[in-house]
Design an enzyme around this catalytic site. Sequence first.
Site, short mmCIF file in Angstrom:
data_model
loop_
_atom_site.label_atom_id
_atom_site.label_comp_id
_atom_site.label_asym_id
_atom_site.label_seq_id
_atom_site.Cartn_x
_atom_site.Cartn_y
_atom_site.Cartn_z
N HIS A 1 0.81 -1.22 0.00
CA HIS A 1 0.00 0.00 0.00
C HIS A 1 0.85 1.27 0.00
O HIS A 1 0.31 2.37 -0.15
CB HIS A 1 -1.00 0.00 1.17
CG HIS A 1 -0.42 0.33 2.51
ND1 HIS A 1 -0.17 -0.64 3.46
CD2 HIS A 1 -0.07 1.50 3.07
CE1 HIS A 1 0.31 -0.06 4.55
NE2 HIS A 1 0.38 1.24 4.34
N ASP B 1 -0.19 -7.59 1.47
CA ASP B 1 0.31 -6.21 1.53
C ASP B 1 1.83 -6.22 1.61
O ASP B 1 2.43 -5.93 2.64
CB ASP B 1 -0.30 -5.50 2.74
CG ASP B 1 -0.01 -4.01 2.75
OD1 ASP B 1 0.44 -3.49 1.71
OD2 ASP B 1 -0.24 -3.37 3.80
N SER C 1 4.21 2.60 8.17
CA SER C 1 3.84 1.57 7.21
C SER C 1 5.03 1.07 6.40
O SER C 1 5.90 1.84 6.01
CB SER C 1 2.78 2.10 6.24
OG SER C 1 1.51 2.10 6.82
#
Length: 313
Positions: free
Chosen positions: A114, A161, A262
Amino acid sequence: MPTTPDPGSEPPARTPRPPPLTPGLSPQPALHALSPQLLLLLFLAVSSLGSCSTGSPVPVPENDLVGIVGGHNAPPGKWPWQVSLRVYSYHWASWAHICGGSLIHPQWVLTAAHCIFWKDTDPSIYRIHAGDVYLYGGRGLLNVSRIIVHPNYVTAGLGADVALLQLEPHDLSNVRTVKLSPVSLELTPKDQCWVTGWGAIIRKESLPPPYRLQQASVQVLENAVCEQPYRNASGHTGDRQLILDDMLCAGSEGRDSCYGDSGGPLVCRLRGSWRLVGVVSWGYGCTLRDFPGVYTHVQIYVPWILQQVGELP
């Protein structure tokens, strides 16, 4: 943050670009599901605001950039595989941090899918900052030559992911790769695990100057332990799991990953060495009671990683 762009890199040739968003933990992975078209519109809006600016670039507001909640300063050299993924902000005329990542090979970085705007993104829009605990240190940036997003990735909440970034040849000597966790090795809550990053230190407070890498010890939890609170909070009543088999949960009271972390590493001390077991993916807020962070379970993707990269150190 310095008032000039990071040295050693020119802005990519093609425009426009998506904005330097900070994908990270959010109430649900909705931010991660933004379409490339919407990201492009957001970027155009931001770029148009700064299109008339001239002269020396100004600092990127830290709220626009990105820390670990409940963490503390990481000692230099302790996590030598930690990297920062950057995109160029034409509004602020500098390379801005959007995500973390882990050096798993001298020329390969593992991050979250992402963090990549779309699967066929031109790799030249990204740079990698490595070998420094300070987010905006004086070291030059590394070019990315290739991006591989897992083919099953749709959005963070649906799993897969994970993405790989191949680096152009470089001569950095103060970095080191992290080992992947063997597929057969089982994690337990007793394992010593740490998450690192430059993201927010509380949900609405970004990492302050001098932007030092943060570290926090966290506990890996069984998926069933965090499945129920996430299910209750979402009102989900169907049969589909929310915490999928390719995910794992980790957190401790007052300690968690957050916005801007992230793609960064969750490592555990296993068999006498640090092993990369998770990639920061999504979650419900930051350090909210009963809602640990959700990570991509790296062990599940070791075969795919080896297929792309080949032999690892």
